[in-house]
Design a protein around this motif. Structure first.
Motif, short mmCIF file in Angstrom:
data_model
loop_
_atom_site.label_atom_id
_atom_site.label_comp_id
_atom_site.label_asym_id
_atom_site.label_seq_id
_atom_site.Cartn_x
_atom_site.Cartn_y
_atom_site.Cartn_z
N UNK A 71 31.82 49.27 71.37
CA UNK A 71 31.24 48.38 70.36
C UNK A 71 31.32 49.09 69.02
N UNK A 72 30.89 48.41 67.97
CA UNK A 72 30.93 49.00 66.64
C UNK A 72 29.68 49.84 66.35
N UNK A 73 28.83 50.02 67.34
CA UNK A 73 27.64 50.85 67.16
C UNK A 73 28.04 52.31 66.94
N UNK A 74 27.16 53.07 66.35
CA UNK A 74 27.41 54.49 66.06
C UNK A 74 27.32 55.34 67.33
N UNK A 91 22.65 54.61 76.14
CA UNK A 91 23.03 55.14 77.46
C UNK A 91 21.85 55.89 78.09
N UNK A 92 21.15 56.65 77.29
CA UNK A 92 20.01 57.42 77.82
C UNK A 92 18.88 56.49 78.27
N UNK A 93 18.54 55.53 77.43
CA UNK A 93 17.43 54.62 77.74
C UNK A 93 17.67 53.84 79.04
N UNK A 94 18.91 53.42 79.26
CA UNK A 94 19.22 52.57 80.42
C UNK A 94 19.95 53.31 81.54
N UNK A 95 20.03 54.65 81.41
CA UNK A 95 20.68 55.48 82.43
C UNK A 95 22.08 54.97 82.76
N UNK A 96 22.89 54.85 81.72
CA UNK A 96 24.25 54.33 81.85
C UNK A 96 25.22 55.50 82.00
N UNK A 97 25.88 55.62 83.17
CA UNK A 97 26.68 56.81 83.48
C UNK A 97 28.12 56.81 82.98
N UNK A 98 28.57 55.72 82.45
CA UNK A 98 29.99 55.63 82.09
C UNK A 98 30.21 55.97 80.61
N UNK A 99 31.45 55.86 80.17
CA UNK A 99 31.86 56.24 78.83
C UNK A 99 31.55 55.13 77.82
N UNK A 100 30.96 55.52 76.69
CA UNK A 100 30.76 54.61 75.57
C UNK A 100 31.52 55.15 74.38
N UNK A 101 32.21 54.26 73.66
CA UNK A 101 33.00 54.65 72.51
C UNK A 101 32.55 53.89 71.26
N UNK A 102 32.47 54.63 70.16
CA UNK A 102 32.03 54.06 68.88
C UNK A 102 33.24 53.63 68.06
N UNK A 103 33.43 52.32 67.95
CA UNK A 103 34.52 51.74 67.17
C UNK A 103 33.92 51.14 65.89
N UNK A 104 33.34 52.01 65.07
CA UNK A 104 32.54 51.56 63.92
C UNK A 104 33.33 50.74 62.91
N UNK A 105 34.62 50.96 62.80
CA UNK A 105 35.43 50.21 61.83
C UNK A 105 36.19 49.06 62.49
N UNK A 106 36.03 48.90 63.81
CA UNK A 106 36.67 47.79 64.51
C UNK A 106 38.17 47.92 64.71
#
Length: 154
Positions: free
Chosen positions: A71-74, A82-97
């Motif tokens: 997502x475009x989140x930081x 990820x920490x709050x919801x115990x999400x084990x997979x990869x998250x990527x920051x696409x801030x500029x889309x």
């Protein structure tokens, strides 16, 4: 231009939730990938979708696949999410889309909301499923079905 079935995974690099660089070329052709684009961290639909991927994550891993949320989140927002919801997979920051545009993910609701779209790539890095729906919970089932249909490779 939007990706279509049979296309190779685009080459891109983005920062992970751990503030490290992720390079698509390091994963493409090594294992199946489920890359899902979503509008925003901490919103009800996106949280439901991420938690559904979390709850099915072992099924994806069992079939050799990696799950990646973009997502475009930081980076910091992804880390908190990820920490709050115990999400084990990869998250990527696409801030500029930029990567969203590479994949051809369209905006929803008259361009007001970033699109929700899932892409599944096989072991060779070839697109086998492209699924677009605002309904968050349907993405996991479609992606897992596509992964389960792939021949198992060691």
């Amino acid at each position: 231009m939007a990706l279509k079935k049979g296309d190779p995974i685009p080459e891109f690099e983005l920062k992970t939730k751990d503030d490290e660089w992720f390079y698509s070329k390091d994963f493409a052709g090594n294992k199946p990938l489920v890359i899902y684009f979503y509008p925003k961290n901490f919103t009800p639909g996106c949280t439901k979708e991420a938690c559904s991927f979390r709850d099915s994550y072992e099924d994806f891993k069992e079939h050799g696949a990696e799950v990646i949320g973009i997502s475009s989140d930081s980076v910091a927002s992804h880390s908190r999410f990820a920490k709050k919801h115990e999400l084990p997979f990869i998250f990527l920051a696409d801030e500029k889309g930029k990567v969203r545009r590479q994949f051809g993910v369209k905006s929803e609701l008259f361009g007001l909301l970033p699109g929700r779209e899932t892409f599944v790539f096989d072991h060779k890095g070839t697109l086998i499923l492209k699924y677009n729906s605002l309904k968050a919970t349907t993405h996991i089932k479609r992606a897992l079905t596509a992964i389960k249909q792939l021949p198992h490779e060691n």
